[in-house]
Design a protein around this motif. Structure first.
Motif, short mmCIF file in Angstrom:
data_model
loop_
_atom_site.label_atom_id
_atom_site.label_comp_id
_atom_site.label_asym_id
_atom_site.label_seq_id
_atom_site.Cartn_x
_atom_site.Cartn_y
_atom_site.Cartn_z
N GLN A 286 -20.59 -1.56 -71.01
CA GLN A 286 -21.44 -0.64 -71.77
C GLN A 286 -21.74 0.65 -71.00
OE1 GLN A 286 -24.77 -3.03 -73.11
NE2 GLN A 286 -23.42 -4.64 -73.82
N GLU A 287 -20.77 1.03 -70.17
CA GLU A 287 -20.88 2.30 -69.44
C GLU A 287 -20.33 3.45 -70.27
OE1 GLU A 287 -22.38 2.85 -66.50
OE2 GLU A 287 -23.00 0.74 -66.54
N VAL A 288 -19.52 3.16 -71.28
CA VAL A 288 -19.13 4.14 -72.29
C VAL A 288 -19.53 3.56 -73.65
CG1 VAL A 288 -17.23 5.10 -70.94
CG2 VAL A 288 -16.78 3.29 -72.60
N ASP A 289 -19.79 4.46 -74.59
CA ASP A 289 -20.28 4.04 -75.91
C ASP A 289 -19.15 3.76 -76.89
OD1 ASP A 289 -23.09 4.43 -75.24
OD2 ASP A 289 -22.65 6.58 -75.31
N VAL A 290 -18.12 4.60 -76.85
CA VAL A 290 -17.02 4.50 -77.81
C VAL A 290 -15.72 4.88 -77.11
CG1 VAL A 290 -18.52 5.09 -79.77
CG2 VAL A 290 -17.25 6.90 -78.61
N LEU B 187 -22.46 10.77 -77.60
CA LEU B 187 -21.94 9.47 -77.21
C LEU B 187 -20.96 9.62 -76.05
CD1 LEU B 187 -21.29 7.99 -80.77
CD2 LEU B 187 -23.19 7.46 -79.25
N ARG B 188 -20.98 8.65 -75.16
CA ARG B 188 -20.12 8.68 -73.98
C ARG B 188 -18.75 8.08 -74.29
NH1 ARG B 188 -23.76 4.89 -70.47
NH2 ARG B 188 -23.70 3.91 -72.54
N TYR C 46 -7.90 1.30 -83.64
CA TYR C 46 -9.26 1.48 -84.13
C TYR C 46 -10.13 2.22 -83.12
CZ TYR C 46 -8.23 -2.10 -87.67
OH TYR C 46 -7.70 -2.82 -88.71
N LEU C 47 -11.28 2.64 -83.59
CA LEU C 47 -12.33 3.15 -82.71
C LEU C 47 -13.11 1.96 -82.17
CD1 LEU C 47 -14.20 5.34 -81.52
CD2 LEU C 47 -15.44 5.33 -83.70
N TRP D 121 -16.49 -6.25 -77.25
CA TRP D 121 -17.02 -5.07 -77.92
C TRP D 121 -16.69 -5.13 -79.40
CZ3 TRP D 121 -13.41 -4.34 -73.80
CH2 TRP D 121 -12.08 -4.16 -74.20
N ARG D 122 -17.17 -4.14 -80.16
CA ARG D 122 -16.95 -4.12 -81.60
C ARG D 122 -15.95 -3.01 -81.94
NH1 ARG D 122 -22.51 -3.22 -81.82
NH2 ARG D 122 -22.27 -1.61 -83.41
#
Length: 248
Positions: free
Chosen positions: A82-86, A24-25, A212-213, A100-101
């Motif tokens: 959405q260029e990074v995932d987390v 994941l990015r 949070y993440l 985002w979530r």
């Protein structure tokens, strides 16, 4: 022969339940040494240590992009686009949750506090009192944070600065009377600057918020579940609590 058959069946079952490799990015947040400080191996940053703990719990999970050191606004934009995932770690806000979530497991909590000069005998127990005081001198707050927006909503006049270090220097010089921010960050910078005899934390915790993440909006549900399961294990075994205590 039968024993060997059972061994093979067991190994096949274990393989079936093994986690598939997943990359994941992500990115580092610059200017926040409590979160990310790769120049200090003994204390590389609370969020980086949580990330590494997740990798240990799930050895097939890896994060790329940690060579990027980006300001918070840039991190938020990449996450929204959405260029990074987390990203480890972010506060929640209604505006952010529209973009985002978040994984449901709190990583650690920050407390909203003020810092004032050691000889300042005033006590501030409410945001309304801060708003009143800010009419004489604006309250310092870190630029681009959700905390800044929180103060503006409470009608506190603020001046946004680039770092806790800059804020502490302005406070010591009398250019401001109050800094509003996160206890964990402010304590670190007060200690690094050896200013414990010049400034103090006020007695009031105005708000306590978990970090949070953050997850990009369209991250597959299976990936979110995998991350959340790893964090739940770290919460249950006390790792998250121990890491937070290390940085206070």
């Amino acid at each position: 022969m039968l024993h060997r058959l059972w061994v093979l069946i067991a190994l096949a079952g274990a393989a079936a339940h093994a986690q598939a490799p997943l990359t994941l990015r992500t990115a580092q947040q610059s200017g926040s040494i409590v979160k990310y400080d790769t120049d200090t191996p003994a204390r590389p940053g609370l969020c980086l240590e949580i990330l590494r703990a997740v990798e240990r719990v799930d050895p097939a999970l890896r994060f790329t992009g940690l060579t990027q050191k980006l300001p918070l606004k840039r991190v938020e934009r990449l996450l929204a686009e959405q260029e990074v995932d987390v990203f480890f770690c972010l506060l929640k806000s209604p505006e952010r949750e529209r973009q985002w979530r978040y994984s449901p497991v709190p990583l650690y909590a920050i407390r909203h506090v003020v810092v004032q000069r050691i000889d300042d005998g005033r006590h501030f127990d409410t945001l309304a009192q801060l708003a009143q005081a800010s009419r004489a001198k604006r309250v310092l707050v870190m630029r681009g944070t959700a905390i800044a927006r929180h103060l503006v909503k409470a009608q506190v006049a603020i001046t946004e600065v680039g770092s806790e270090r800059e804020a502490l220097q302005m406070l010591a010089l009398g250019r401001a009377d109050l800094i509003y921010g996160q206890d964990i960050n402010l304590l670190r910078h007060i200690g690094d600057a050896q200013m414990g005899m010049q400034v103090k934390l006020g007695r009031t915790v105005f708000q306590e918020e978990p970090q949070y993440l953050a997850l990009r909006a369209d991250l597959p549900a299976a990936y979110e579940e995998r991350l959340t399961n790893a964090l739940r294990k770290l919460d249950k075994d006390g790792t998250l609590r121990q890491l937070a205590e290390k940085y206070r």
